[in-house]
Design a protein around this motif. Sequence first.
Motif, short mmCIF file in Angstrom:
data_model
loop_
_atom_site.label_atom_id
_atom_site.label_comp_id
_atom_site.label_asym_id
_atom_site.label_seq_id
_atom_site.Cartn_x
_atom_site.Cartn_y
_atom_site.Cartn_z
N LEU A 391 -29.14 -17.56 26.34
CA LEU A 391 -29.30 -18.45 25.40
C LEU A 391 -30.41 -19.21 25.74
CD1 LEU A 391 -25.57 -19.12 24.28
CD2 LEU A 391 -27.08 -17.81 23.48
N HIS A 392 -30.63 -19.65 26.98
CA HIS A 392 -31.83 -20.52 27.14
C HIS A 392 -33.00 -19.94 27.15
CE1 HIS A 392 -30.28 -24.56 28.72
NE2 HIS A 392 -29.20 -23.99 29.45
N ILE A 393 -33.24 -18.65 27.43
CA ILE A 393 -34.38 -17.75 27.19
C ILE A 393 -34.76 -17.53 25.65
CG2 ILE A 393 -35.27 -15.47 27.49
CD1 ILE A 393 -33.66 -15.33 30.06
N ALA A 394 -33.44 -17.21 24.78
CA ALA A 394 -33.55 -17.29 23.26
C ALA A 394 -34.15 -18.38 22.81
CB ALA A 394 -32.31 -16.68 22.84
N GLU A 395 -33.69 -19.72 23.29
CA GLU A 395 -34.20 -20.77 22.69
C GLU A 395 -35.59 -21.08 23.02
OE1 GLU A 395 -33.09 -25.60 23.08
OE2 GLU A 395 -32.00 -24.23 24.15
N HIS A 396 -35.85 -20.70 24.23
CA HIS A 396 -37.44 -20.83 24.68
C HIS A 396 -38.58 -19.99 23.80
CE1 HIS A 396 -41.05 -21.18 27.27
NE2 HIS A 396 -40.87 -19.76 27.05
N ILE A 397 -37.88 -18.57 23.32
CA ILE A 397 -38.65 -17.72 22.63
C ILE A 397 -38.87 -18.16 21.34
CG2 ILE A 397 -38.31 -15.38 21.54
CD1 ILE A 397 -37.33 -14.31 24.01
N TYR A 398 -37.58 -18.87 20.86
CA TYR A 398 -37.93 -19.42 19.42
C TYR A 398 -39.00 -20.35 19.35
CZ TYR A 398 -37.00 -22.93 15.77
OH TYR A 398 -37.11 -23.45 14.46
N LEU A 423 -37.17 -15.47 13.27
CA LEU A 423 -37.33 -16.76 14.17
C LEU A 423 -36.31 -17.81 13.62
CD1 LEU A 423 -40.93 -17.20 15.06
CD2 LEU A 423 -39.22 -16.52 16.48
N ALA A 424 -36.31 -18.06 12.31
CA ALA A 424 -35.35 -18.91 11.56
C ALA A 424 -33.99 -18.51 12.01
CB ALA A 424 -35.80 -18.91 10.14
N LEU A 430 -28.68 -19.76 17.31
CA LEU A 430 -28.69 -20.64 18.69
C LEU A 430 -27.88 -22.00 18.25
CD1 LEU A 430 -32.33 -20.15 19.81
CD2 LEU A 430 -29.94 -19.40 21.02
N LYS A 431 -28.24 -22.51 16.92
CA LYS A 431 -27.23 -23.95 16.52
C LYS A 431 -25.88 -23.52 16.55
CE LYS A 431 -29.81 -24.71 12.93
NZ LYS A 431 -30.35 -25.45 11.47
N GLN A 432 -25.43 -22.27 15.98
CA GLN A 432 -24.08 -21.95 16.22
C GLN A 432 -23.52 -22.13 17.69
OE1 GLN A 432 -23.55 -18.41 13.88
NE2 GLN A 432 -24.49 -19.47 12.16
N CYS A 433 -24.40 -21.66 18.49
CA CYS A 433 -23.87 -21.52 20.02
C CYS A 433 -24.15 -22.98 20.60
CB CYS A 433 -24.67 -20.56 20.80
SG CYS A 433 -24.37 -18.93 20.02
N SER A 434 -24.69 -23.95 19.92
CA SER A 434 -24.99 -25.30 20.62
C SER A 434 -23.82 -25.68 21.17
CB SER A 434 -25.23 -26.19 19.51
OG SER A 434 -25.76 -27.36 20.05
N GLY A 435 -24.14 -26.13 22.61
CA GLY A 435 -23.03 -26.74 23.53
C GLY A 435 -22.55 -25.67 24.45
N ASP A 436 -22.89 -24.37 24.08
CA ASP A 436 -22.28 -23.29 25.19
C ASP A 436 -23.45 -23.21 26.33
OD1 ASP A 436 -20.18 -22.87 23.69
OD2 ASP A 436 -21.05 -21.44 22.45
N SER A 437 -24.68 -23.69 26.12
CA SER A 437 -25.61 -23.16 26.85
C SER A 437 -25.73 -24.16 28.41
CB SER A 437 -27.16 -23.04 26.47
OG SER A 437 -27.54 -24.23 25.85
N LEU A 438 -26.07 -23.44 29.22
CA LEU A 438 -25.89 -24.44 30.72
C LEU A 438 -27.17 -25.21 30.94
CD1 LEU A 438 -24.35 -24.53 33.41
CD2 LEU A 438 -25.68 -23.04 34.22
#
Length: 441
Positions: A391-398, A423-424, A430-438
């Motif tokens: 999820l961190h990597i996906a956020e970076h890619i976005y 991308l949107a 990612l916003k739905q997964c907010s709070g799950d990422s380390l």
Amino acid sequence: MNYDSRAPDSYTQHLGRASEQQPCIAQQDVHNEFGLLLVKKGTAISTELARKMGEHTLDQPIDEALALENALSQQGLLVAFEALSAKHSDLRAITEQREAQGLLDTLCLGQPLPRVLLQKLSVMQLQLPAQFEVSLLGAWLSALLALASQWSSAVIQQTFTAALFRDLGLLHLDEAVVVKQTPLSDEERRTLSVHPRVSRRILLEVGGYCSEVLQAVAEHHEHPAGIGFPAGKTSASTSEMGQLLALADRLCRIGAEQGYLSSVVPYLHTSISIYQLPIQKIAYQLLLSTELEDNQPQNQTLDSQQLSDVAIERLVSIGAIFAFLVMLQHRLQLLSLDDRGEFFAQRIEQALTLLRTTGLASIDLISLLDELKSDVSAELRDTELIEQEFLHIAEHIYRVGARWCLKDALQPATEKQAIGESLASIHEILKQCSGDSLPVD
């Protein structure tokens, strides 16, 4: 941020507030860059006087102009490390079982440390105490990792020094951003991302440090997957000492959040399976071979069914991101890309490789997670950490893709629109997964 040790920034205010706790005295007459006298030699600096000085570029570096009367000495630094060890039983266990107390004494007292750098550490201790503790914890863990790596005494000293001073740049940034706990905005993220380079510049200006130390300081927030900062380097382009500092810093921040260093063992186990870096294996073996106390709060109960359900939900989200990444990769292959576009494409390829090699892209993993509902197993914990890493990597890619996609040069317009929509969609997931990422960095 163009760091200048004479120019006004947040550090002047930090120093002024520190003067409320211990005297801060002008060491000589202090003028601004145009020769106007601001402070006479021997003047005690108040918060208000520091504020006024902070409106001017000085004729000399501020740490040469002003001095805290009771700034950390090297003996005082050793005392601070001993207090840290008393607070962290797991760190104390590593030190005692490795018979490394003598090494710590040597690192703190064996070679002179510049007064300017010790003063900045003192200001951090007074103004950013949590950050000061992380700096010390990271410095000692870095030295222990260097020792376990069988590096020479000289290189262990260099590693310790680089780690000790790696975050001095934070003192020169907006304090509100530095201490903020809530998710950072893009602008706040950019503000924080410059501090490794500011720390490097501070050491470079003080002088006497080799290129390896300066490079490691600049790299201490890089990440093996290229999602760190300031340069977005992968492990292939990060120095060995830089990799060590970055890992130690990451482990300290995870440990500080959890309250005990042994909490990083699952993260290390997962990282080894993904990145296969020697320093990760050394850290893992160091912690596994130490008799650490189980400091996990006793009242913290883990519901295996809830953990499994959340992991399955994340896996479904990751599956959707996977589909969008494959779509993006296909579209990018049809375009003539500039350097930033190539960088974006490389990050997508790395993410897809991670998904395939870890099994996150496999539908079979959902069945496995469902079977683990009755047991809080190592597989469940490791899967959770791998998901969080992705999820961190996906956020970076976005973020990388969104910046590139906004460029007017991206043509044709239909492709720009399609890439932007993908991308949107990733961003929404990612916003739905907010709070799950380390929190990695």
